[in-house]
Design an enzyme around this catalytic site. Structure first.
Site, mmCIF file in Angstrom:
data_model
loop_
_atom_site.group_PDB
_atom_site.id
_atom_site.type_symbol
_atom_site.label_atom_id
_atom_site.label_comp_id
_atom_site.label_asym_id
_atom_site.label_seq_id
_atom_site.Cartn_x
_atom_site.Cartn_y
_atom_site.Cartn_z
ATOM 1 C CE LYS A 236 -3.035 2.400 3.143
ATOM 2 N NZ LYS A 236 -3.699 2.785 4.496
ATOM 3 C CG ASP A 241 -5.376 8.320 4.619
ATOM 4 O OD1 ASP A 241 -6.314 8.837 3.785
ATOM 5 O OD2 ASP A 241 -5.562 7.306 5.251
ATOM 6 C CE LYS A 248 -6.138 9.171 7.793
ATOM 7 N NZ LYS A 248 -6.654 8.126 8.518
ATOM 8 C CG ASP A 259 -1.680 5.284 5.058
ATOM 9 O OD1 ASP A 259 -1.539 4.330 5.750
ATOM 10 O OD2 ASP A 259 -2.802 5.544 4.662
ATOM 11 C CG ASP A 318 -9.739 7.407 6.719
ATOM 12 O OD1 ASP A 318 -8.643 7.468 6.240
ATOM 13 O OD2 ASP A 318 -9.547 7.537 7.916
ATOM 14 C CD GLU A 320 -6.857 5.361 2.430
ATOM 15 O OE1 GLU A 320 -5.466 4.974 2.910
ATOM 16 O OE2 GLU A 320 -7.720 5.598 3.254
ATOM 17 N NE ARG A 322 -10.596 -1.050 4.105
ATOM 18 C CZ ARG A 322 -11.149 -1.388 5.294
ATOM 19 N NH1 ARG A 322 -12.280 -1.874 5.328
ATOM 20 N NH2 ARG A 322 -10.635 -0.892 6.262
#
Length: 467
Positions: A236, A241, A248, A259, A318, A320, A322
């Site tokens: 990933k 993010d 967030k 991230d 959020d 995202e 996956r």
């Protein structure tokens, strides 16, 4: 790193560090400089400076029966990190049953490289570090060289993770992968938004819609066993993010440059495998984008069509990671992968369940996971298996408008639900492990043996597994 034979001791003019167990005698080679340790507390981590006639440092290792390779590595690392001068470490006193001189040397050499790491501040020059060497009665050159390579690859992953997100953009991450591939003569393919639209990678493109930077789907291949099946390391790569329109809040956005640590770690694990010239076929596949807010940003109730053709209802922007991973997993299989290990800073639920020192593990193949666990136990990088079953899959597949939803709200078990979502994209017959490194990917505070920031977790483990 220089290595010396004990016969060269007289020529060494730097202080020599002696790691000693409680109750141990001074090694014969140093008896002329120091007679005994009866009055010294050799508890693990205690350090004594002996100034004459030869500069010695006595480092306590604690009780021999309690020392593990990981504890030895941390103890050596803390001593090295606190040292401001050149130092030579005598390896032999650390050896014991089940912990050979060669193993001790490898752990010490890795500790030196890992513990001396500090991220070079933007616009600054790297600080010069003390020169650390190792000395032994055995020939430890080869094992030290291999351990140094592992430490360098782990530190490369830490550098990528620690780089500010306005510098480490999706494009920059792709350029880093291409540069590494060129240096190591590896095959590299990078898809931009245009190619992603052509192949139908709608999940990663959906996440990317709020960003001014394009997405990248990166594949780097290492072929060390021509004709054999490939394993894919899928990462990933959310270079930042913000959460999208499920934005967030407060402190939760700080640190979101990390991230992309899953991407950094699989890329540098592949680097380690290639530098070791392992007789395996492994590819790194990385989905890279930002998750931000913009005029065309994706929103809740949107439906995205993934590269696999499966449709996904967005219930949380959020969740995202996956979405990026599902297209990367599909792409890895289209490139021929028969086994997959994906790595991602995926869920806060994993941090709540396991804290910062464990990586959550999920699998459809216990044999595959047991193989990985064997090497994680060797390196001391902790894994803990979490559940994934039909009930989690049933919840993921509940949508009135699409094949599945990307987030099940308000039911708990977020890590298992995320893993179940990913497993929906794993083809039948493909062995798969999902590693949630949300806790283990970075530390907000430094430790005596390591700097704060990205950890490069599991790079060394994967290097050991594929050798």
């Amino acid at each position: 790193m220089k290595t010396y034979q004990i016969s060269e001791l007289s020529a060494i003019d730097t202080p020599v560090l002696l790691p000693l167990y409680e109750g141990a005698s001074i090694p014969q080679e140093f008896s002329q400089y120091l007679t005994g340790t009866e009055d010294l507390d050799l508890e693990a981590g205690k350090l004594y400076h002996i100034l004459s006639p030869k500069k010695l440092l006595l480092l306590g290792l604690g009780k021999a029966e309690e020392l593990t390779p990981k504890k030895f590595r941390k103890t050596i690392g803390a001593a090295v990190r606190s040292s401001k001068k050149d130092l030579c470490i005598f390896i032999d006193p650390a050896a014991k049953d089940g912990f050979s001189i060669e193993t001790a040397a490898a752990e010490a050499a890795f500790a030196v490289g890992f513990s001396q790491y500090d991220f070079t501040k933007v616009g600054s020059q790297p600080e010069e570090k003390p020169e650390i060497s190792l000395i032994s009665s055995a020939d430890i050159t080869a094992v030290c060289r291999k351990a140094q390579t592992a430490a360098a690859c782990v530190n490369h992953a830490r550098d990528l993770g620690n780089t500010p997100s306005n510098i480490m953009t999706p494009e920059a991450l792709a350029e880093e992968a291409a540069s590494m591939a060129k240096e190591l003569h590896l095959e590299c393919e990078i898809l931009t938004n245009k190619e992603l639209e052509e192949i139908g990678a709608g999940a990663i493109l959906g996440v990317n819609r709020g960003s001014s930077h394009g997405a990248r789907l990166i594949a780097v291949k290492y072929e060390g066993a021509p004709g054999e099946d490939y394993t894919a390391l899928v990462g990933k790569g959310l270079t930042f993010d913000a959460g999208g329109y499920n934005i967030k809040t407060g402190t939760h956005m700080d640190g979101m440059k990390f991230d992309m640590c899953g991407a950094a770690n699989v890329l540098c694990a592949l680097e380690l495998i290639a530098r070791n010239k392992a007789k395996v076929n492994v590819m790194a596949v990385i989905g890279a984008t930002e998750n931000k807010i913009g005029p065309d940003g994706y929103t809740c109730n949107d439906v995205l069509t993934s590269l696999s053709g499966k449709t996904i209802e967005i219930t949380n922007t959020d969740a995202e990671g996956r979405l990026v991973l599902c297209d990367a997993i599909t792409w890895a299989q289209k490139l021929g992968a028969k086994k997959i290990i994906d790595m991602a800073t995926l869920t806060g639920a994993c941090v709540a369940a396991l804290g910062k020192n464990y990586t959550g593990a999920f699998t459809n193949s216990q044999d595959f996971l047991q193989e990985l666990e064997k090497y994680s136990q060797k390196t001391g990088e902790k894994l803990w298996q979490l559940p994934i079953d039909e009930d989690f899959h049933k919840q993921v597949l509940e949508s009135n408008v699409a094949d599945m939803n990307n987030c099940v709200i308000g039911v708990g078990a977020g890590s298992s639900l995320a893993a179940a979502f990913l497993e929906e994209f794993v083809d039948e017959g493909v062995e798969w492990i999902h590693l949630d490194i949300a806790g283990s990917s970075d530390f907000s505070e430094g430790k005596p043996y390591m700097a704060k920031g990205a950890t490069g977790v599991l790079v060394r483990t994967l290097g050991e597994m594929f050798q």
